[in-house]
Design a protein around this motif. Structure first.
Motif, PDB file in Angstrom:
ATOM      1  N   GLY A 266       0.782  -0.993   0.327  1.00  0.00           N
ATOM      2  CA  GLY A 266      -0.008  -0.206   0.061  1.00  0.00           C
ATOM      3  C   GLY A 266       0.714   1.319  -0.271  1.00  0.00           C
ATOM      4  O   GLY A 266       2.113   1.315  -0.170  1.00  0.00           O
TER       5      GLY A 266
ATOM      6  N   GLY B 171      -1.758   3.475   3.772  1.00  0.00           N
ATOM      7  CA  GLY B 171      -1.758   2.370   3.672  1.00  0.00           C
ATOM      8  C   GLY B 171      -0.895   1.058   3.716  1.00  0.00           C
ATOM      9  O   GLY B 171      -0.031   1.897   4.072  1.00  0.00           O
TER      10      GLY B 171
ATOM     11  N   SER C 190      -1.680  -2.879   8.225  1.00  0.00           N
ATOM     12  CA  SER C 190      -2.431  -3.991   9.307  1.00  0.00           C
ATOM     13  C   SER C 190      -3.336  -3.338  11.044  1.00  0.00           C
ATOM     14  O   SER C 190      -2.619  -3.570  11.693  1.00  0.00           O
ATOM     15  CB  SER C 190      -2.391  -5.093   9.017  1.00  0.00           C
TER      16      SER C 190
ATOM     17  N   GLU D 238      -5.120   0.218   8.713  1.00  0.00           N
ATOM     18  CA  GLU D 238      -4.557   1.048   8.116  1.00  0.00           C
ATOM     19  C   GLU D 238      -5.114   2.572   8.941  1.00  0.00           C
ATOM     20  O   GLU D 238      -5.669   2.105   9.721  1.00  0.00           O
ATOM     21  CB  GLU D 238      -5.352   1.489   6.736  1.00  0.00           C
TER      22      GLU D 238
ATOM     23  N   TRP E 166     -14.109   3.374   0.324  1.00  0.00           N
ATOM     24  CA  TRP E 166     -13.974   1.886  -0.688  1.00  0.00           C
ATOM     25  C   TRP E 166     -14.812   1.422  -0.328  1.00  0.00           C
ATOM     26  O   TRP E 166     -15.647   1.224   0.593  1.00  0.00           O
ATOM     27  CB  TRP E 166     -12.413   0.913   0.109  1.00  0.00           C
TER      28      TRP E 166
ATOM     29  N   GLN F 202      -9.312  -1.452   8.960  1.00  0.00           N
ATOM     30  CA  GLN F 202      -9.058  -2.850   7.711  1.00  0.00           C
ATOM     31  C   GLN F 202      -9.553  -2.612   6.655  1.00  0.00           C
ATOM     32  O   GLN F 202     -11.052  -2.745   6.562  1.00  0.00           O
ATOM     33  CB  GLN F 202      -9.443  -4.229   8.468  1.00  0.00           C
ATOM     34  N   VAL F 203      -8.936  -2.498   5.296  1.00  0.00           N
ATOM     35  CA  VAL F 203      -9.269  -2.189   4.674  1.00  0.00           C
ATOM     36  C   VAL F 203      -8.641  -3.122   4.418  1.00  0.00           C
ATOM     37  O   VAL F 203      -6.865  -4.253   4.100  1.00  0.00           O
ATOM     38  CB  VAL F 203      -8.736  -0.749   4.265  1.00  0.00           C
TER      39      VAL F 203
ATOM     40  N   GLU G 170      -6.989  -5.572   1.272  1.00  0.00           N
ATOM     41  CA  GLU G 170      -4.998  -5.038   0.330  1.00  0.00           C
ATOM     42  C   GLU G 170      -5.198  -5.193  -0.795  1.00  0.00           C
ATOM     43  O   GLU G 170      -6.770  -5.694  -1.108  1.00  0.00           O
ATOM     44  CB  GLU G 170      -4.485  -6.589   0.957  1.00  0.00           C
TER      45      GLU G 170
ATOM     46  N   VAL H 245      -8.497   3.573  -2.788  1.00  0.00           N
ATOM     47  CA  VAL H 245      -9.564   4.542  -1.700  1.00  0.00           C
ATOM     48  C   VAL H 245      -9.626   5.769  -2.065  1.00  0.00           C
ATOM     49  O   VAL H 245      -8.399   6.648  -2.307  1.00  0.00           O
ATOM     50  CB  VAL H 245      -8.467   4.610  -0.516  1.00  0.00           C
TER      51      VAL H 245
ATOM     52  N   LYS I 121      -4.018   3.762  -1.703  1.00  0.00           N
ATOM     53  CA  LYS I 121      -3.750   1.962  -2.102  1.00  0.00           C
ATOM     54  C   LYS I 121      -3.386   1.334  -1.140  1.00  0.00           C
ATOM     55  O   LYS I 121      -2.528   1.475  -0.111  1.00  0.00           O
ATOM     56  CB  LYS I 121      -3.281   1.651  -2.959  1.00  0.00           C
ATOM     57  N   ALA I 122      -4.719   0.770  -0.532  1.00  0.00           N
ATOM     58  CA  ALA I 122      -4.394  -0.235   0.476  1.00  0.00           C
ATOM     59  C   ALA I 122      -3.997  -1.405   0.479  1.00  0.00           C
ATOM     60  O   ALA I 122      -3.019  -1.753  -0.435  1.00  0.00           O
ATOM     61  CB  ALA I 122      -6.034  -0.672   1.372  1.00  0.00           C
TER      62      ALA I 122
END
Length: 138
Positions: free
Chosen positions: A34, A56, A59, A61, A81, A109-110, A112, A116, A137-138
């Motif tokens: 990310g 991003g 873990s 995020e 997202w 948590q987003v 992977e 976003v 980007k996550a």
């Protein structure tokens, strides 16, 4: 004598074939890294009125909004997202730097690799203005 050379030759060929195969089998799946993305409000000048930061690749995020000017306006930010979103507001007008207060930071948590969308605006009198936008980007 001949069989000893043949055995060595077979051993060398087998080893040369096995080593690359072992590396391929031992390698884990590729991880999409990310990125950290900072988005500023579009009010111009040397100091922007607000910014949104997305970290991003962690873990979970991290998300942070910063009101960077003592101008009476608050900074509002939304990260979204597929499957989730976070919204934060900061009206402290601290300085050009973020104050790192817990109420201006969120962790979630987003998935992977998720894209976003990040929007940050100044809010004055309940009206959003000078909004800046980008993707992270996550």
């Amino acid at each position: 004598m001949r069989s000893t050379r043949r055995i060595r030759a077979i051993h060398v060929v087998t080893t040369l074939a096995a080593v690359p195969a072992a590396f391929l089998l031992a390698a884990g799946p590729a991880q999409a890294a990310g990125s950290t993305t900072v988005v500023y409000t579009e009010d111009g000048g040397s100091t922007r009125g607000g910014k949104a930061i997305f970290w991003g690749g962690y873990s979970p995020e991290a998300f942070q909004v910063c009101d960077t000017e003592a101008d009476g306006a608050a900074a509002w930010a939304k990260w979204s997202w597929k499957g989730g979103s976070v919204t934060l507001e900061d009206a402290d007008g601290s300085s050009a730097f973020c104050d790192n207060k817990p109420q201006h930071i969120a962790r979630k948590q987003v998935p992977e690799g998720a894209r976003v969308s990040i929007t940050v605006c100044r809010i004055l009198g309940g009206v959003k203005k000078d909004c800046g936008f980008n993707y992270g980007k996550a």
